[in-house]
Design an enzyme around this catalytic site. Structure first.
Site, PDB file in Angstrom:
ATOM      1  N   LYS A  37      -9.917 -46.399 105.341  1.00 26.61           N
ATOM      2  CA  LYS A  37      -8.506 -47.182 104.370  1.00 26.61           C
ATOM      3  C   LYS A  37      -8.962 -46.502 102.825  1.00 26.61           C
ATOM      4  CE  LYS A  37      -7.756 -50.546 103.052  1.00 26.61           C
ATOM      5  NZ  LYS A  37      -7.039 -52.038 102.621  1.00 26.61           N
TER       6      LYS A  37
ATOM      7  N   ASN B 241      -2.011 -63.141  93.115  1.00 26.35           N
ATOM      8  CA  ASN B 241      -3.616 -62.514  92.832  1.00 26.35           C
ATOM      9  C   ASN B 241      -3.614 -61.167  92.947  1.00 26.35           C
ATOM     10  OD1 ASN B 241      -6.393 -62.503  92.474  1.00 26.35           O
ATOM     11  ND2 ASN B 241      -6.780 -63.122  94.250  1.00 26.35           N
TER      12      ASN B 241
ATOM     13  N   HIS C  68       6.828  -4.844  98.104  1.00 28.02           N
ATOM     14  CA  HIS C  68       7.530  -5.477  99.045  1.00 28.02           C
ATOM     15  C   HIS C  68       7.200  -5.334 100.455  1.00 28.02           C
ATOM     16  CE1 HIS C  68      10.187  -2.541  96.878  1.00 28.02           C
ATOM     17  NE2 HIS C  68       9.581  -1.393  97.306  1.00 28.02           N
TER      18      HIS C  68
ATOM     19  N   ALA D 133       3.988   9.329 102.519  1.00 30.68           N
ATOM     20  CA  ALA D 133       4.603   8.561 103.079  1.00 30.68           C
ATOM     21  C   ALA D 133       4.192   8.259 104.796  1.00 30.68           C
ATOM     22  CB  ALA D 133       5.992   8.342 102.253  1.00 30.68           C
TER      23      ALA D 133
END
EC number: 2.7.7.23
Length: 460
Positions: free
Chosen positions: A22, A169, A362, A422
């Protein structure tokens, strides 16, 4: 006089329904146990003792080197857990703080106030209490007509009158160290749970005429003990509000602090603007006057001043000042974007250094690359860095121009001022000031299109 601390961290946490102990569930980036330990450290204890049990080695790893440890092999109650710390603290003069490891919202300031109250009032025991609107499930603080604490009654043992009491408490106490362990020898398991209650020592002290006091928290939220996932979510919510408020006080603008998630160790400089649905995790640092827009997710990264991160993910990387990232970019681990870099739409960078003022606007993948300054990546550029077994490096020097749809087959070096045409597939090094063309020559077949189905002459 010295202070000591006992942190109770032995329980399994059955209601969490988890294989993880825990206290190791996280709230705002660190474990609940670490939150408690940090709060305890404010009182500067001469010795910390952490009581461990369930999956002890996992718990030990979190505080290894910072705390002594003692084992509780059977979970027989809080009193039994504290008994296990006697071997570390027996005979020492001073005050001992006892606190559960599943109370991540407690603050160091409150613990310091508790210690000071205990010392100033010369108490043998002081209980940290809180006022609850709905006290069900908590132990109740029972006082006499003079307002003195007489005992603590657990929910299952409380009568109808005691169940109406709203002072509860919190499970945190300060004791005279020697008297604590003396009193523990006199408690038993005659209760509804069949456990050794630490709270029984309060009754023992009262029966002996010793002074018991209570210090009440100003903020009930600090008392939250996490026993299930609902309480864990509540703790996360409270901690998020605290963290975001602190950053706002320090000059950070939040578009919607209720929808911004920042871990406790994140550092943010003044004049940063954070839009909604931003998540900052781990050891992330954000420089002044930066803007983080909606949907940004940053993990363990350093973001320089005057950067703009737009709806992007950055992991374990460095982004220097004046850079822009996104939208929809992914900066993967071990990357560095130097000053003025622009990483745009649908660009992924992994394990690469990108030099000053370089732009990849991009649809680009840059992996395992060393890229110089003032380089331009055309859309669709890919560094091919993996052959199925090994990864290879691409080196691109200053002022290179990488044409759109270039495929760069690593290992590869492209020199200063070089250009790739390109659509090229580049397999060999490109010298400085050169143009590399790696594509077939275009051939036009005049009249051939007439025979194709798309041509109007073929339509019926």
């Amino acid at each position: 006089m010295s202070h000591y601390a006992i942190i109770l961290a032995a329980g399994k946490g059955t209601r969490m329904k988890s294989d993880l102990p825990k206290v190791l569930h996280k709230v705002s980036g660190i474990t609940m146990l670490e939150h408690v330990f940090r709060a305890v450290s404010v009182i500067e204890p001469a010795k910390n003792v952490t009581v461990i049990g369930h999956k002890a080695e996992l718990v030990r790893e979190v505080l290894d080197g910072q705390s002594a440890f003692t084992m509780q092999t059977e979970q027989l109650g809080t009193g039994h857990a504290v008994m296990m710390a006697e071997e570390e603290l027996a005979g020492l003069e001073g005050q001992t703080l006892v606190i559960a490891g599943d109370t991540p919202l407690i603050t160091g300031e409150s613990l310091k106030n508790l210690i000071d109250f205990h010392v100033n009032h010369k108490n043998v025991a002081t209980i940290l209490t809180a006022t609850a609107d709905n006290p069900f499930g908590y132990g109740r603080i029972i006082r006499n007509e003079n307002g003195e604490v007489t005992k603590i009654v657990e929910q299952k043992d409380a009568n109808e009158f005691e169940q109406q009491v709203k002072e509860i408490n919190t499970g945190t106490y300060v004791f005279d160290n020697k008297r604590l362990f003396e009193a523990l020898k006199n408690i038993n398991t005659n209760n509804a749970q069949g456990e050794y209650y630490l709270t029984d020592v309060i009754s023992i002290f009262r029966e002996n005429g010793e002074k018991v006091g209570a210090y009440t928290l100003r903020d009930f939220e600090e008392s939250l003990g996490v026993n299930d996932r609902v309480a864990l979510a509540t703790a996360e919510d409270v901690m998020r509000r605290r963290i975001n408020k602190a950053h706002m006080i320090n000059g950070v603008t939040f578009q919607n602090p209720n929808a911004t998630y920042i871990d406790v160790d994140v550092e943010i400089a003044p004049d940063v603007v954070i839009e909604a649905n931003v998540t900052l995790k781990g050891q992330t640092k954000v420089g002044a006057e930066s803007v983080l827009t909606n949907g940004t997710y940053i993990v363990d990264s350093t973001i320089g001043a005057n950067t703009v991160i737009t709806n992007s993910m950055i992991e374990h990387s460095v982004v220097e000042k004046g850079a822009t990232v996104g939208p929809f970019a992914h900066i993967r681990p071990d990357s560095m974007l130097k000053e003025g870099v622009h990483i745009g739409n649908f660009v992924e960078v992994k394990g690469s250094t990108i030099g000053e003022n370089t732009k990849a606007g991009h649809l680009t993948y840059i992996g395992n690359a060393e890229v110089g300054s003032d380089v331009n990546f055309g859309a669709g550029t890919i560094t091919v860095n993996y052959d199925g077994q090994h990864k290879f490096k691409t080196q691109i020097a200053n002022n290179a121009f990488i044409g759109s749809n270039s495929t760069l087959i690593a290992p590869l070096e492209i020199g200063d001022n070089a250009l790739t045409a390109a659509g090229s597939t580049i397999t060999d090094n490109v010298p400085a000031d050169s143009v590399a063309i790696g594509r077939s020559r275009q051939v036009n077949k005049e009249g051939y299109a007439i025979k194709k189905p798309h041509h109007p002459s073929q339509q019926k």
